[in-house]
Design a protein around this motif. Structure first.
Motif, PDB file in Angstrom:
ATOM      1  N   PHE A  30    -102.335 -21.510  -2.266  1.00  0.00           N
ATOM      2  CA  PHE A  30    -102.224 -20.091  -1.644  1.00  0.00           C
ATOM      3  C   PHE A  30    -100.943 -19.435  -2.235  1.00  0.00           C
ATOM      4  N   TYR A  31    -101.340 -18.128  -2.749  1.00  0.00           N
ATOM      5  CA  TYR A  31    -100.467 -17.556  -3.834  1.00  0.00           C
ATOM      6  C   TYR A  31    -100.075 -16.246  -3.005  1.00  0.00           C
ATOM      7  N   ILE A  32     -98.945 -15.787  -3.256  1.00  0.00           N
ATOM      8  CA  ILE A  32     -98.420 -14.326  -2.692  1.00  0.00           C
ATOM      9  C   ILE A  32     -97.875 -13.636  -3.942  1.00  0.00           C
ATOM     10  N   PHE A  33     -98.491 -12.484  -4.345  1.00  0.00           N
ATOM     11  CA  PHE A  33     -97.641 -11.477  -4.905  1.00  0.00           C
ATOM     12  C   PHE A  33     -96.960 -10.227  -4.323  1.00  0.00           C
ATOM     13  N   GLN A  34     -95.766 -10.362  -4.526  1.00  0.00           N
ATOM     14  CA  GLN A  34     -95.336  -9.280  -3.601  1.00  0.00           C
ATOM     15  C   GLN A  34     -94.258  -8.060  -4.421  1.00  0.00           C
ATOM     16  N   GLY A  35     -94.501  -7.015  -4.061  1.00  0.00           N
ATOM     17  CA  GLY A  35     -93.587  -6.080  -4.537  1.00  0.00           C
ATOM     18  C   GLY A  35     -92.205  -6.370  -4.325  1.00  0.00           C
ATOM     19  N   ALA A  84    -100.271 -25.559   2.588  1.00  0.00           N
ATOM     20  CA  ALA A  84    -101.409 -25.581   1.687  1.00  0.00           C
ATOM     21  C   ALA A  84    -101.074 -26.628   0.939  1.00  0.00           C
ATOM     22  N   PRO A  85    -102.047 -27.323  -0.052  1.00  0.00           N
ATOM     23  CA  PRO A  85    -101.548 -28.230  -0.984  1.00  0.00           C
ATOM     24  C   PRO A  85    -100.889 -27.677  -2.075  1.00  0.00           C
ATOM     25  N   ARG A  86    -100.898 -26.260  -2.442  1.00  0.00           N
ATOM     26  CA  ARG A  86    -100.143 -25.823  -3.172  1.00  0.00           C
ATOM     27  C   ARG A  86     -99.934 -24.373  -3.023  1.00  0.00           C
ATOM     28  N   LYS A  87     -98.454 -23.976  -2.653  1.00  0.00           N
ATOM     29  CA  LYS A  87     -98.252 -22.442  -2.300  1.00  0.00           C
ATOM     30  C   LYS A  87     -97.257 -21.922  -3.217  1.00  0.00           C
ATOM     31  N   LYS A  88     -97.353 -20.538  -3.665  1.00  0.00           N
ATOM     32  CA  LYS A  88     -96.084 -19.807  -4.347  1.00  0.00           C
ATOM     33  C   LYS A  88     -96.126 -18.366  -4.031  1.00  0.00           C
ATOM     34  N   LYS A 146     -98.631 -14.042 -14.549  1.00  0.00           N
ATOM     35  CA  LYS A 146     -98.120 -15.165 -13.567  1.00  0.00           C
ATOM     36  C   LYS A 146     -99.442 -15.893 -13.006  1.00  0.00           C
ATOM     37  N   ALA A 147    -100.392 -14.941 -12.972  1.00  0.00           N
ATOM     38  CA  ALA A 147    -101.775 -15.370 -12.654  1.00  0.00           C
ATOM     39  C   ALA A 147    -102.327 -16.588 -13.575  1.00  0.00           C
ATOM     40  N   SER A 148    -101.907 -16.559 -14.661  1.00  0.00           N
ATOM     41  CA  SER A 148    -102.404 -17.266 -15.712  1.00  0.00           C
ATOM     42  C   SER A 148    -102.243 -19.103 -15.226  1.00  0.00           C
ATOM     43  N   GLU A 149    -101.387 -19.134 -14.460  1.00  0.00           N
ATOM     44  CA  GLU A 149    -100.834 -20.648 -13.712  1.00  0.00           C
ATOM     45  C   GLU A 149    -101.976 -21.009 -12.791  1.00  0.00           C
ATOM     46  N   LEU A 150    -102.444 -20.051 -12.107  1.00  0.00           N
ATOM     47  CA  LEU A 150    -103.453 -20.213 -10.974  1.00  0.00           C
ATOM     48  C   LEU A 150    -104.662 -20.509 -11.609  1.00  0.00           C
ATOM     49  N   ARG A 151    -105.138 -19.452 -12.658  1.00  0.00           N
ATOM     50  CA  ARG A 151    -106.460 -19.960 -13.501  1.00  0.00           C
ATOM     51  C   ARG A 151    -106.468 -21.223 -14.072  1.00  0.00           C
ATOM     52  N   ARG A 152    -105.417 -21.914 -14.348  1.00  0.00           N
ATOM     53  CA  ARG A 152    -105.324 -23.157 -15.181  1.00  0.00           C
ATOM     54  C   ARG A 152    -105.600 -24.046 -14.123  1.00  0.00           C
TER      55      ARG A 152
END
Length: 314
Positions: free
Chosen positions: A252-257, A277-281, A303-309
């Motif tokens: 579960f990821y949040i991108f926040q302005g 969540a098992p992983r959240k950021k 930053k989304a590349s970490e989630l891609r991997r």
């Protein structure tokens, strides 16, 4: 439909989703990259116009844009509007299933932006097995309007604005009417001069420069926003945010302005802290307001590349 182009994926056209022809674009430079399914906000503020950001994202992700029922090219094809949020949820799940048929071994990252974060959130609850991760940008929460109001009251230097407009609002944002919410969102976005304005700096330039858009598309875009808002505003403005998920098996990821005037950081953090969540950021995108992923697309994809991997390992 023909979507494969050596070595990637490319499609622009209409797919039938629950009986309605809906515009979908799929752009990716490799068929093995994770899918990024973007659920736009609005209602009916289609993000398929952000073609420059899409080209950048498509280097590492297969980007799927979808003009929802009542939005953009879908509304131009047939003037049908969503009768409820569940219409959009059902259409989004149907699209997800079609993507799975097309790319059966490829993980889908579901991204919901602004009002689309409500739709995407409900999609995860109703069909979690279709997705490998969730991203919320401009995540709407039950605290968003209140914190946005408090923030604007504190930050604005416009005495006239405070005395003749802000101070006439009920201090408790839960008591606001639909019209007050609509007006507040417009004015609060315009007051933020230190970040890209989502309308004048982001939407309008990208809309006018979009190669697949012409005059009839501009008209459909504007009409679709009006009729979709009229159809959904009562449900959206009285939405029970307790319906949002608080526990998921997905990353579960949040991108926040950093300086978002509509969905402020403080409000988003309250909701984010409740998530199991098992992983959240939560990633703060510096120097941005609403639509942070399009204001700084390179920062987002880095930053989304970490989630891609992470999803490729599953």
């Amino acid at each position: 439909m023909t979507v494969f182009s050596n070595p990637g994926v490319h499609f622009q056209g209409y797919l039938t989703l629950n009986g309605i022809q809906q515009w979908v674009s799929i752009v990716g430079q490799a068929t093995t990259n994770p899918v990024l399914l973007i659920i736009h906000g609005g209602p009916a503020s289609t993000y398929s116009v952000f073609t420059r950001a899409t080209q950048l994202f498509s280097q590492k992700l297969t980007v799927v844009h979808w003009d929802q029922r009542g939005a953009g090219k879908t509304y131009r094809k047939q003037p049908v509007v969503p009768k409820s949020l569940q219409n959009l949820v059902d259409d989004g799940i149907e699209l997800s299933k079609k993507i799975k048929q097309l790319l059966p071994k490829v993980p889908i990252i579901l991204l919901g932006s602004s009002i689309g974060s409500i739709t995407a959130n409900l999609m995860v609850q109703q069909a979690e097995s279709l997705y490998t991760a969730y991203i919320g940008t401009e995540q709407m929460t039950r605290f968003s309007h209140q914190y946005a109001f408090n923030q604007l009251m504190f930050e604005t230097s416009h005495r006239f604005l405070k005395q003749n407009w802000l101070q006439k609002y009920p201090f408790n944002a839960d008591a606001w009417s639909a019209k007050q919410i609509e007006t507040f969102n417009i004015f609060s976005a315009l007051q933020k001069t230190d970040v890209d304005n989502m309308v004048t700096n982001l939407f309008i330039p990208n809309l006018l420069q979009c190669p697949s858009y012409g005059p009839q598309d501009y008209i459909a875009f504007a009409k679709g926003m009006i009729v979709s808002y009229n159809s959904l505003h009562t449900e959206l403005d009285t939405f029970d945010y307790n319906r949002l998920l608080t526990e998921t098996n997905l990353p579960f990821y949040i991108f926040q302005g950093e300086h978002d005037p509509i969905t402020p950081t403080q409000a988003t953090k309250i909701y984010f802290n409740q998530i199991k969540a098992p992983r959240k950021k939560m990633i703060i995108v510096p120097g941005t307001g609403h639509l942070c992923m399009f204001a700084r697309p390179r920062y987002f994809i880095d930053k989304a590349s970490e989630l891609r991997r992470l999803v490729l390992k599953k």
